[in-house]
Design a protein around this motif. Sequence first.
Motif, mmCIF file in Angstrom:
data_model
loop_
_atom_site.group_PDB
_atom_site.id
_atom_site.type_symbol
_atom_site.label_atom_id
_atom_site.label_comp_id
_atom_site.label_asym_id
_atom_site.label_seq_id
_atom_site.Cartn_x
_atom_site.Cartn_y
_atom_site.Cartn_z
ATOM 1 N N GLU A 10 54.949 37.610 17.918
ATOM 2 C CA GLU A 10 53.589 37.671 17.380
ATOM 3 C C GLU A 10 53.628 37.725 15.862
ATOM 4 O OE1 GLU A 10 49.355 39.955 18.028
ATOM 5 O OE2 GLU A 10 51.174 40.969 18.692
ATOM 6 N N TYR A 11 52.835 36.871 15.227
ATOM 7 C CA TYR A 11 52.685 36.865 13.772
ATOM 8 C C TYR A 11 51.373 37.542 13.417
ATOM 9 C CZ TYR A 11 56.425 33.346 13.214
ATOM 10 O OH TYR A 11 57.622 32.662 13.198
ATOM 11 N N THR A 12 51.445 38.492 12.491
ATOM 12 C CA THR A 12 50.256 39.170 11.984
ATOM 13 C C THR A 12 50.318 39.167 10.458
ATOM 14 O OG1 THR A 12 51.330 41.342 12.099
ATOM 15 C CG2 THR A 12 50.016 40.660 14.020
ATOM 16 N N GLU A 13 49.239 39.569 9.844
ATOM 17 C CA GLU A 13 49.159 39.609 8.376
ATOM 18 C C GLU A 13 49.615 38.274 7.783
ATOM 19 O OE1 GLU A 13 50.732 43.214 6.589
ATOM 20 O OE2 GLU A 13 50.492 44.257 8.511
ATOM 21 N N ILE A 14 49.123 37.207 8.355
ATOM 22 C CA ILE A 14 49.524 35.865 7.949
ATOM 23 C C ILE A 14 48.849 35.507 6.620
ATOM 24 C CG2 ILE A 14 49.505 33.419 8.588
ATOM 25 C CD1 ILE A 14 49.252 34.448 11.540
ATOM 26 N N ALA A 15 49.643 34.944 5.730
ATOM 27 C CA ALA A 15 49.141 34.497 4.430
ATOM 28 C C ALA A 15 49.890 33.227 4.041
ATOM 29 C CB ALA A 15 49.362 35.584 3.375
ATOM 30 N N ALA A 16 49.387 32.571 3.032
ATOM 31 C CA ALA A 16 50.107 31.409 2.502
ATOM 32 C C ALA A 16 51.488 31.882 2.077
ATOM 33 C CB ALA A 16 49.361 30.809 1.325
ATOM 34 N N ALA A 17 52.475 31.081 2.360
ATOM 35 C CA ALA A 17 53.867 31.482 2.119
ATOM 36 C C ALA A 17 54.221 31.459 0.657
ATOM 37 C CB ALA A 17 54.822 30.557 2.861
ATOM 38 N N ARG A 18 55.090 32.383 0.341
ATOM 39 C CA ARG A 18 55.849 32.241 -0.897
ATOM 40 C C ARG A 18 56.909 31.224 -0.561
ATOM 41 N NH1 ARG A 18 56.565 38.610 -1.151
ATOM 42 N NH2 ARG A 18 57.017 38.129 0.976
ATOM 43 N N ARG A 19 57.488 30.592 -1.498
ATOM 44 C CA ARG A 19 58.531 29.596 -1.200
ATOM 45 C C ARG A 19 59.625 30.270 -0.390
ATOM 46 N NH1 ARG A 19 58.117 24.350 -2.463
ATOM 47 N NH2 ARG A 19 60.351 24.307 -2.504
ATOM 48 N N ALA A 20 60.004 29.672 0.715
ATOM 49 C CA ALA A 20 61.032 30.264 1.570
ATOM 50 C C ALA A 20 62.356 30.372 0.843
ATOM 51 C CB ALA A 20 61.188 29.441 2.848
ATOM 52 N N ARG A 21 62.734 29.346 0.159
ATOM 53 C CA ARG A 21 63.944 29.352 -0.663
ATOM 54 C C ARG A 21 63.857 28.131 -1.569
ATOM 55 N NH1 ARG A 21 69.000 32.268 0.188
ATOM 56 N NH2 ARG A 21 69.868 31.292 -1.617
ATOM 57 N N PRO A 64 51.129 24.593 8.352
ATOM 58 C CA PRO A 64 51.207 25.066 6.973
ATOM 59 C C PRO A 64 52.316 26.096 6.776
ATOM 60 C CG PRO A 64 49.364 26.091 8.105
ATOM 61 C CD PRO A 64 49.944 25.073 9.055
ATOM 62 N N SER A 65 52.753 26.218 5.538
ATOM 63 C CA SER A 65 53.706 27.266 5.191
ATOM 64 C C SER A 65 53.028 28.608 5.392
ATOM 65 C CB SER A 65 54.145 27.114 3.738
ATOM 66 O OG SER A 65 54.810 25.894 3.562
ATOM 67 N N CYS A 66 53.828 29.604 5.750
ATOM 68 C CA CYS A 66 53.226 30.917 5.965
ATOM 69 C C CYS A 66 54.187 32.040 5.604
ATOM 70 C CB CYS A 66 52.763 31.079 7.409
ATOM 71 S SG CYS A 66 54.093 31.293 8.595
ATOM 72 N N HIS A 67 53.581 33.161 5.326
ATOM 73 C CA HIS A 67 54.269 34.434 5.154
ATOM 74 C C HIS A 67 53.626 35.333 6.193
ATOM 75 C CE1 HIS A 67 56.009 37.964 3.185
ATOM 76 N NE2 HIS A 67 54.836 38.530 3.388
ATOM 77 N N ALA A 68 54.415 36.008 7.025
ATOM 78 C CA ALA A 68 53.822 36.833 8.076
ATOM 79 C C ALA A 68 54.743 37.963 8.479
ATOM 80 C CB ALA A 68 53.518 35.963 9.303
ATOM 81 N N ARG A 69 54.140 38.967 9.064
ATOM 82 C CA ARG A 69 54.889 40.015 9.741
ATOM 83 C C ARG A 69 55.104 39.536 11.164
ATOM 84 N NH1 ARG A 69 56.105 43.934 6.702
ATOM 85 N NH2 ARG A 69 54.782 44.533 4.975
ATOM 86 N N VAL A 70 56.276 39.827 11.717
ATOM 87 C CA VAL A 70 56.639 39.348 13.046
ATOM 88 C C VAL A 70 57.008 40.528 13.936
ATOM 89 C CG1 VAL A 70 58.155 37.815 14.360
ATOM 90 C CG2 VAL A 70 57.633 37.285 11.966
ATOM 91 N N ALA A 71 56.465 40.521 15.139
ATOM 92 C CA ALA A 71 56.896 41.447 16.187
ATOM 93 C C ALA A 71 57.638 40.600 17.216
ATOM 94 C CB ALA A 71 55.701 42.138 16.823
ATOM 95 N N LEU A 72 58.830 41.042 17.611
ATOM 96 C CA LEU A 72 59.659 40.294 18.544
ATOM 97 C C LEU A 72 60.209 41.237 19.602
ATOM 98 C CD1 LEU A 72 61.317 37.732 19.391
ATOM 99 C CD2 LEU A 72 63.091 38.553 17.810
ATOM 100 N N ARG A 73 59.994 40.853 20.867
ATOM 101 C CA ARG A 73 60.599 41.570 21.982
ATOM 102 C C ARG A 73 61.303 40.529 22.841
ATOM 103 N NH1 ARG A 73 58.760 41.313 26.652
ATOM 104 N NH2 ARG A 73 56.562 41.238 26.095
#
Length: 161
Positions: free
Chosen positions: A145-156, A7-16
């Motif tokens: 890591e993806y957190t605070e995942i929600a249905a996405a707003r349109r990416a573009r 599914p499409s998603c909107h999320a906060r991402v932590a990347l190391r």
Amino acid sequence: MSGPLIPSCHARVALRQGADAPVEHFVIDASPRDLVYTLHRADGELVDDYDGYTHTRRSETPVQDIPRNSFNVEHFAARLAFPLSLPVWGRSFDGYRFTGEAVADGDRIELALVHAKDDRVTGALTVSDDFRMAVKLDTPTLLIEYTEIAAARRARVNARD
């Protein structure tokens, strides 16, 4: 193989990226079905804006065309939304493979990984059953890591919309 079903998603991402590297923070809007994502740093700065149908990186000036036979063109922070780009499937160029061990914890399933060349190096891929997507890849040299995942707003909005 069910990447198009993610599914499409909107999320906060932590990347190391790297064992001792600092963790970077991003926000992603991804539509795997449309092969589109937009990635911003946590402060709002645009990092990447990719359209897989047209094979263009629209955040570049001028717009950058990506060769159609390119693999793993997604920014590392976007790769959980496009799981075939994760280095875990045991392909010749992947660093990890699944061990077959899985541990369920609520709605999450943690799949054990082992390094392709050194069985002492391990990691895990965590999948959320609720979101039907990978939400964390954790190895000694790479954390996404993806957190605070929600249905996405349109990416573009694309020209074909």
